[in-house]
Design a protein around this motif. Structure first.
Motif, short mmCIF file in Angstrom:
data_model
loop_
_atom_site.label_atom_id
_atom_site.label_comp_id
_atom_site.label_asym_id
_atom_site.label_seq_id
_atom_site.Cartn_x
_atom_site.Cartn_y
_atom_site.Cartn_z
N SER A 35 6.63 -7.56 6.53
CA SER A 35 6.15 -7.00 5.39
C SER A 35 5.14 -7.81 4.63
O SER A 35 4.15 -7.31 4.25
CB SER A 35 7.46 -6.84 4.43
OG SER A 35 7.94 -8.22 3.82
N SER A 36 4.99 -9.06 4.66
CA SER A 36 4.23 -10.13 4.29
C SER A 36 3.01 -9.84 4.93
O SER A 36 1.86 -9.87 4.52
CB SER A 36 4.61 -11.58 4.40
OG SER A 36 3.38 -12.33 3.91
N TRP A 39 1.09 -6.38 3.85
CA TRP A 39 0.52 -6.51 2.43
C TRP A 39 -0.65 -7.46 2.54
O TRP A 39 -1.56 -7.00 1.91
CB TRP A 39 1.59 -7.08 1.53
CG TRP A 39 2.67 -6.24 0.88
CD1 TRP A 39 3.85 -6.02 1.24
CD2 TRP A 39 2.38 -4.89 0.17
NE1 TRP A 39 4.52 -4.95 0.56
CE2 TRP A 39 3.45 -4.39 0.18
CE3 TRP A 39 1.19 -4.14 -0.09
CZ2 TRP A 39 3.73 -3.11 -0.47
CZ3 TRP A 39 1.22 -2.86 -0.63
CH2 TRP A 39 2.49 -2.47 -0.94
N THR A 40 -0.89 -8.23 3.30
CA THR A 40 -1.95 -8.98 3.73
C THR A 40 -3.10 -7.98 4.28
O THR A 40 -4.29 -8.10 3.81
CB THR A 40 -1.77 -10.23 4.75
OG1 THR A 40 -0.75 -11.05 4.19
CG2 THR A 40 -2.97 -10.88 4.87
#
Length: 127
Positions: A35-36, A39-40
């Motif tokens: 998920s990180s 979003w990046t």
């Protein structure tokens, strides 16, 4: 207009992700959660879209003699510069996106991004 920008941002995100997968010198951070990383990629795609919409036309106009002199091949250098600028801006926002070297990594990355964007651009609605 806003829908086309959103579609182009998604296309840019996919193209950036493919370039990061294919070119070892382009990274979206190592050891991050899925998920990180998502979003990046989304935020970097937005930055990349803004750079291409705002900075690239001015840079293309200023480098027009070089583009004409090289029969359009300078466009690849211009695209690599926009990718490198996106990498620098992502670093300013503490995003885990980095392009290691300008010449090989940014050039190969810009070629891959251009090719993937061209292929995925066929799904975009006509203006």
């Amino acid at each position: 207009m806003l829908v086309n920008f959103a579609i182009q941002t998604v296309i840019n995100g996919i193209a950036l992700w493919v370039a990061a997968w294919a070119v070892p010198g382009i990274t979206f951070g190592t050891g991050q959660s899925t998920s990180s990383t998502f979003w990046t990629v989304a935020i970097v795609a937005l930055i990349f879209g803004l750079v291409n919409a705002l900075v690239r036309p001015i840079a293309a106009l200023l480098s027009l003699p070089f583009i004409i002199l090289t029969l359009g091949l300078f466009i690849f250098i211009l695209n690599a510069a926009m990718l490198q600028l996106t990498s620098w801006l992502a670093g300013q926002f503490n995003l885990a996106f980095h392009v290691d070297e300008f010449f090989w990594d940014a050039i190969w990355g810009s070629l891959i991004i251009t090719f993937v964007s061209l292929l995925l651009g066929f799904i975009k609605r006509p203006d």
